[in-house]
Design an enzyme around this catalytic site. Structure first.
Site, PDB file in Angstrom:
ATOM      1  N   GLN A   1      43.590  32.748  32.924  1.00  0.00           N
ATOM      2  CA  GLN A   1      42.725  33.355  34.417  1.00  0.00           C
ATOM      3  C   GLN A   1      41.644  33.727  33.425  1.00  0.00           C
ATOM      4  O   GLN A   1      41.104  34.664  33.208  1.00  0.00           O
ATOM      5  CB  GLN A   1      42.938  35.095  35.201  1.00  0.00           C
ATOM      6  CG  GLN A   1      41.651  34.635  36.269  1.00  0.00           C
ATOM      7  CD  GLN A   1      42.506  35.681  37.679  1.00  0.00           C
ATOM      8  OE1 GLN A   1      43.536  36.698  37.347  1.00  0.00           O
ATOM      9  NE2 GLN A   1      41.526  35.978  38.188  1.00  0.00           N
ATOM     10  N   PHE A   2      40.865  32.284  33.747  1.00  0.00           N
ATOM     11  CA  PHE A   2      38.802  32.541  32.123  1.00  0.00           C
ATOM     12  C   PHE A   2      38.076  33.347  33.157  1.00  0.00           C
ATOM     13  O   PHE A   2      37.601  34.004  32.725  1.00  0.00           O
ATOM     14  CB  PHE A   2      38.732  30.938  32.427  1.00  0.00           C
ATOM     15  CG  PHE A   2      37.973  30.838  33.172  1.00  0.00           C
ATOM     16  CD1 PHE A   2      36.894  30.773  33.301  1.00  0.00           C
ATOM     17  CD2 PHE A   2      38.091  29.780  34.796  1.00  0.00           C
ATOM     18  CE1 PHE A   2      36.131  29.919  35.151  1.00  0.00           C
ATOM     19  CE2 PHE A   2      37.425  29.577  35.306  1.00  0.00           C
ATOM     20  CZ  PHE A   2      36.107  29.591  35.831  1.00  0.00           C
ATOM     21  N   THR A   3      38.171  34.155  34.301  1.00  0.00           N
ATOM     22  CA  THR A   3      37.388  34.686  35.667  1.00  0.00           C
ATOM     23  C   THR A   3      37.804  36.115  34.848  1.00  0.00           C
ATOM     24  O   THR A   3      36.342  36.408  34.806  1.00  0.00           O
ATOM     25  CB  THR A   3      37.616  35.130  36.925  1.00  0.00           C
ATOM     26  OG1 THR A   3      38.357  35.401  37.033  1.00  0.00           O
ATOM     27  CG2 THR A   3      37.253  33.190  37.328  1.00  0.00           C
TER      28      THR A   3
END
Length: 145
Positions: free
Chosen positions: A78-80
């Protein structure tokens, strides 16, 4: 690296309507990779994921880790999580790892996790995923390497 972990009764990840990873009792870890991360950060985060004491002992205290309760570990990229949210009303991603580095380090985490623990499932890096979970507690922590 960062991991938002949630103690779960069960969790699963779907991609295009198909379940690609699921666990029963254990930890769901949403994993964010930052541009300064490396293999040492992966090792440190994995150690925390396997040994962080978030499960209740016989006295009801959070004194047991994933291995002690024989729980599953569901790793979801989850790059966020690498977003900078300190100012403004829109996240900035300047601290996030480029996709190639993010995928490389996430895959390294998965490989090392599967070597260290038999109950590991994953999402699909870069995919549009639907994550379902029953949070146990709720118990949620942000781990950083």
């Amino acid at each position: 690296m960062k991991a938002l972990i949630q103690r779960v009764k069960r969790a699963s990840v779907e991609v295009e309507g198909k379940v690609v990873g699921s666990i029963d009792h254990g930890l769901l870890a949403l994993v964010g990779v930052e541009k300064h991360d490396d293999a040492a950060a992966v090792e440190k985060l994995l150690h925390k994921l396997l040994h962080y004491r978030v499960f209740s002992d016989a006295d009801g205290k959070m004194n047991q880790n994933l291995q002690q309760v024989t729980g599953g570990l569901l790793l979801v990229s989850q790059f966020t999580l690498a977003a900078d949210t300190r100012k403004g009303l829109r996240p900035g991603f300047s601290s996030a790892a480029p996709p190639a580095l993010g995928e490389e380090l996430f895959n390294l985490l998965v490989t090392q996790a599967r070597t260290a623990w038999p109950h590991v499932a994953t999402g699909e890096f870069g995919a549009d995923m639907q994550v379902s979970l029953i949070n146990d507690g709720p118990v949620t922590f942000l781990l950083e390497s």
